[in-house]
Design a protein around this motif. Structure first.
Motif, PDB file in Angstrom:
ATOM      1  N   VAL A  66       1.033  -5.791  10.346  1.00 10.29           N
ATOM      2  CA  VAL A  66      -0.432  -5.833  10.358  1.00 10.29           C
ATOM      3  C   VAL A  66      -0.908  -4.387  10.274  1.00 10.29           C
ATOM      4  O   VAL A  66      -0.357  -3.506  10.935  1.00 10.29           O
ATOM      5  CB  VAL A  66      -0.970  -6.496  11.638  1.00 10.29           C
ATOM      6  N   THR A  67      -1.919  -4.131   9.462  1.00 11.48           N
ATOM      7  CA  THR A  67      -2.345  -2.755   9.274  1.00 11.48           C
ATOM      8  C   THR A  67      -3.866  -2.611   9.304  1.00 11.48           C
ATOM      9  O   THR A  67      -4.607  -3.542   8.973  1.00 11.48           O
ATOM     10  CB  THR A  67      -1.816  -2.192   7.936  1.00 11.48           C
ATOM     11  N   SER A  68      -4.289  -1.430   9.693  1.00 11.34           N
ATOM     12  CA  SER A  68      -5.662  -1.000   9.463  1.00 11.34           C
ATOM     13  C   SER A  68      -5.889  -0.984   7.951  1.00 11.34           C
ATOM     14  O   SER A  68      -4.975  -0.681   7.188  1.00 11.34           O
ATOM     15  CB  SER A  68      -5.843   0.411  10.038  1.00 11.34           C
ATOM     16  N   PRO A  69      -7.108  -1.283   7.509  1.00 10.01           N
ATOM     17  CA  PRO A  69      -7.360  -1.284   6.062  1.00 10.01           C
ATOM     18  C   PRO A  69      -7.504   0.108   5.457  1.00 10.01           C
ATOM     19  O   PRO A  69      -7.639   0.229   4.231  1.00 10.01           O
ATOM     20  CB  PRO A  69      -8.671  -2.060   5.939  1.00 10.01           C
ATOM     21  N   LEU A  70      -7.447   1.158   6.257  1.00 14.47           N
ATOM     22  CA  LEU A  70      -7.698   2.499   5.744  1.00 14.47           C
ATOM     23  C   LEU A  70      -6.505   3.023   4.957  1.00 14.47           C
ATOM     24  O   LEU A  70      -5.343   2.739   5.259  1.00 14.47           O
ATOM     25  CB  LEU A  70      -8.068   3.432   6.884  1.00 14.47           C
ATOM     26  N   GLN A  71      -6.801   3.832   3.947  1.00 14.35           N
ATOM     27  CA  GLN A  71      -5.809   4.286   2.962  1.00 14.35           C
ATOM     28  C   GLN A  71      -4.587   4.932   3.595  1.00 14.35           C
ATOM     29  O   GLN A  71      -3.455   4.673   3.175  1.00 14.35           O
ATOM     30  CB  GLN A  71      -6.478   5.267   1.990  1.00 14.35           C
ATOM     31  N   ARG A  72      -4.790   5.771   4.615  1.00 13.40           N
ATOM     32  CA  ARG A  72      -3.655   6.491   5.188  1.00 13.40           C
ATOM     33  C   ARG A  72      -2.656   5.561   5.872  1.00 13.40           C
ATOM     34  O   ARG A  72      -1.458   5.863   5.920  1.00 13.40           O
ATOM     35  CB  ARG A  72      -4.147   7.571   6.150  1.00 13.40           C
ATOM     36  N   CYS A  73      -3.130   4.428   6.372  1.00 18.93           N
ATOM     37  CA  CYS A  73      -2.216   3.445   6.963  1.00 18.93           C
ATOM     38  C   CYS A  73      -1.489   2.658   5.875  1.00 18.93           C
ATOM     39  O   CYS A  73      -0.274   2.415   5.976  1.00 18.93           O
ATOM     40  CB  CYS A  73      -2.977   2.494   7.880  1.00 18.93           C
ATOM     41  N   LEU A  74      -2.204   2.257   4.842  1.00 18.85           N
ATOM     42  CA  LEU A  74      -1.572   1.525   3.739  1.00 18.85           C
ATOM     43  C   LEU A  74      -0.499   2.379   3.070  1.00 18.85           C
ATOM     44  O   LEU A  74       0.577   1.877   2.719  1.00 18.85           O
ATOM     45  CB  LEU A  74      -2.637   1.093   2.729  1.00 18.85           C
ATOM     46  N   GLU A  75      -0.769   3.671   2.905  1.00 18.33           N
ATOM     47  CA  GLU A  75       0.213   4.570   2.299  1.00 18.33           C
ATOM     48  C   GLU A  75       1.429   4.747   3.211  1.00 18.33           C
ATOM     49  O   GLU A  75       2.562   4.884   2.733  1.00 18.33           O
ATOM     50  CB  GLU A  75      -0.418   5.923   1.990  1.00 18.33           C
TER      51      GLU A  75
ATOM     52  N   ALA B 222      10.896  -1.430   0.744  1.00 22.91           N
ATOM     53  CA  ALA B 222      12.265  -1.660   1.210  1.00 22.91           C
ATOM     54  C   ALA B 222      12.465  -3.085   1.709  1.00 22.91           C
ATOM     55  O   ALA B 222      13.607  -3.570   1.756  1.00 22.91           O
ATOM     56  CB  ALA B 222      12.612  -0.665   2.317  1.00 22.91           C
ATOM     57  N   ARG B 223      11.370  -3.753   2.088  1.00 23.39           N
ATOM     58  CA  ARG B 223      11.445  -5.125   2.600  1.00 23.39           C
ATOM     59  C   ARG B 223      10.431  -5.982   1.845  1.00 23.39           C
ATOM     60  O   ARG B 223       9.364  -6.313   2.372  1.00 23.39           O
ATOM     61  CB  ARG B 223      11.159  -5.152   4.096  1.00 23.39           C
ATOM     62  N   PRO B 224      10.749  -6.347   0.617  1.00 12.98           N
ATOM     63  CA  PRO B 224       9.759  -7.018  -0.237  1.00 12.98           C
ATOM     64  C   PRO B 224       9.240  -8.349   0.292  1.00 12.98           C
ATOM     65  O   PRO B 224       8.169  -8.786  -0.105  1.00 12.98           O
ATOM     66  CB  PRO B 224      10.518  -7.206  -1.566  1.00 12.98           C
ATOM     67  N   GLY B 225       9.969  -9.002   1.190  1.00 10.34           N
ATOM     68  CA  GLY B 225       9.489 -10.281   1.703  1.00 10.34           C
ATOM     69  C   GLY B 225       8.666 -10.181   2.966  1.00 10.34           C
ATOM     70  O   GLY B 225       8.224 -11.204   3.512  1.00 10.34           O
ATOM     71  N   LEU B 226       8.423  -8.953   3.457  1.00 11.06           N
ATOM     72  CA  LEU B 226       7.716  -8.776   4.729  1.00 11.06           C
ATOM     73  C   LEU B 226       6.231  -9.114   4.563  1.00 11.06           C
ATOM     74  O   LEU B 226       5.533  -8.469   3.785  1.00 11.06           O
ATOM     75  CB  LEU B 226       7.867  -7.333   5.214  1.00 11.06           C
ATOM     76  N   PRO B 227       5.725 -10.102   5.302  1.00 14.84           N
ATOM     77  CA  PRO B 227       4.297 -10.436   5.195  1.00 14.84           C
ATOM     78  C   PRO B 227       3.420  -9.285   5.707  1.00 14.84           C
ATOM     79  O   PRO B 227       3.710  -8.709   6.756  1.00 14.84           O
ATOM     80  CB  PRO B 227       4.149 -11.667   6.106  1.00 14.84           C
ATOM     81  N   LEU B 228       2.374  -8.973   4.968  1.00 14.68           N
ATOM     82  CA  LEU B 228       1.444  -7.910   5.355  1.00 14.68           C
ATOM     83  C   LEU B 228       0.052  -8.490   5.519  1.00 14.68           C
ATOM     84  O   LEU B 228      -0.442  -9.219   4.661  1.00 14.68           O
ATOM     85  CB  LEU B 228       1.414  -6.808   4.298  1.00 14.68           C
ATOM     86  N   HIS B 229      -0.590  -8.142   6.636  1.00 11.81           N
ATOM     87  CA  HIS B 229      -1.955  -8.570   6.925  1.00 11.81           C
ATOM     88  C   HIS B 229      -2.787  -7.334   7.246  1.00 11.81           C
ATOM     89  O   HIS B 229      -2.280  -6.363   7.817  1.00 11.81           O
ATOM     90  CB  HIS B 229      -1.986  -9.520   8.120  1.00 11.81           C
ATOM     91  N   THR B 230      -4.053  -7.354   6.901  1.00 13.65           N
ATOM     92  CA  THR B 230      -4.964  -6.283   7.303  1.00 13.65           C
ATOM     93  C   THR B 230      -5.955  -6.831   8.322  1.00 13.65           C
ATOM     94  O   THR B 230      -6.325  -8.006   8.277  1.00 13.65           O
ATOM     95  CB  THR B 230      -5.734  -5.692   6.101  1.00 13.65           C
ATOM     96  N   ASP B 231      -6.372  -5.955   9.232  1.00 11.92           N
ATOM     97  CA  ASP B 231      -7.309  -6.370  10.283  1.00 11.92           C
ATOM     98  C   ASP B 231      -8.200  -5.173  10.609  1.00 11.92           C
ATOM     99  O   ASP B 231      -7.719  -4.144  11.089  1.00 11.92           O
ATOM    100  CB  ASP B 231      -6.543  -6.829  11.526  1.00 11.92           C
ATOM    101  N   GLU B 232      -9.480  -5.309  10.338  1.00 12.16           N
ATOM    102  CA  GLU B 232     -10.419  -4.211  10.585  1.00 12.16           C
ATOM    103  C   GLU B 232     -10.518  -3.856  12.066  1.00 12.16           C
ATOM    104  O   GLU B 232     -10.917  -2.741  12.415  1.00 12.16           O
ATOM    105  CB  GLU B 232     -11.801  -4.560  10.032  1.00 12.16           C
TER     106      GLU B 232
END
Length: 228
Positions: free
Chosen positions: A53-62, A70-80
């Motif tokens: 789960v990540t912040s939607p801001l660019q520095r976190c996505l990067e 490295a883990r193509p099957g890892l589910p990713l979610h964003t949460d403001e």
């Protein structure tokens, strides 16, 4: 008893410029931050991750991009709700000039009283982040079992406030906590209490070498750039 791995984003261009980024768009990782992000998959090698789960801001996505590659099957979610504090009129300003603002003394010593002009209060920042983490932790455990491990990529003040909550510390004490860029903090929530398993672990002890910190004894709002 799912386990949460908190990763602060890698060092950003705002960190090195001494600017309080907040939600300012276009703030990327600098060269060192990109290297920190590239090393993250190796640091977490062997740790099973059920979700990120990540912040939607660019520095976190990067920061998460190498890990996701490295883990193509890892589910990713964003949460403001785990996005950076809304610093309002302070966003984009130099930390050196903000040090002269009268509000900075309260930020350092009585943050629970602080509402940033044109932004949010630090109490609201902590409340939204804690709500998000506890909801995601319950969801990950329900979907993946009690031994699940999940990762959250966020920001310095957010992570510090989450650690304070896990330790039962008042928000007014959270400036005593420090997390470097791309550091790893781990918390395990249980029915009775959370346990802090790691705090600000970078695997690099260079940060322990004495050096002159900007602002002296003041905690760096936004989390700082880490050791030189």
């Amino acid at each position: 008893m799912a386990t949460l791995i908190l990763v602060r984003h890698g060092r950003s261009t705002a960190n090195t410029a001494g600017v309080l980024a907040g939600w300012t768009p276009g703030v990327a990782l600098d060269e060192r931050g990109a290297a920190q992000a590239a090393a993250l998959p190796g640091r977490l090698d062997g740790v099973p991750l059920a979700a990120a789960v990540t912040s939607p801001l660019q520095r976190c996505l990067e920061t998460l991009r190498p890990l996701l590659d490295a883990r193509p099957g890892l589910p990713l979610h964003t949460d403001e709700r785990i996005g950076e504090c809304h610093y309002g009129d302070w966003s984009g300003r130099k930390l050196a000039e903000l040090a002269d603002e009268s509000l900075m003394e309260a930020v350092q010593h009585h943050p629970s009283s602080v509402s940033f002009p044109g932004g949010e209060s630090m109490r609201a920042m902590q409340a939204r982040a804690v709500d998000a983490v506890r909801e995601w932790d319950a969801r990950v455990e329900a979907e993946n079992g009690r031994d699940a491990v999940w990762l959250l990529c966020s920001h310095g003040d957010i992570i510090k406030s989450l650690v304070a909550d896990a330790l039962g510390m008042h928000l007014d004490l959270f400036q005593r906590i420090h997390v470097d860029p791309c550091s790893v903090t781990a918390i395990r929530y249980t029915r009775l209490r959370p346990s802090l398993l790691r705090l600000g672990d970078t695997g690099d002890f260079g940060a322990l070498i004495p050096h002159e910190a900007p602002g002296g004894a003041a905690a760096e709002v936004g989390g700082g750039a880490g050791a030189p």
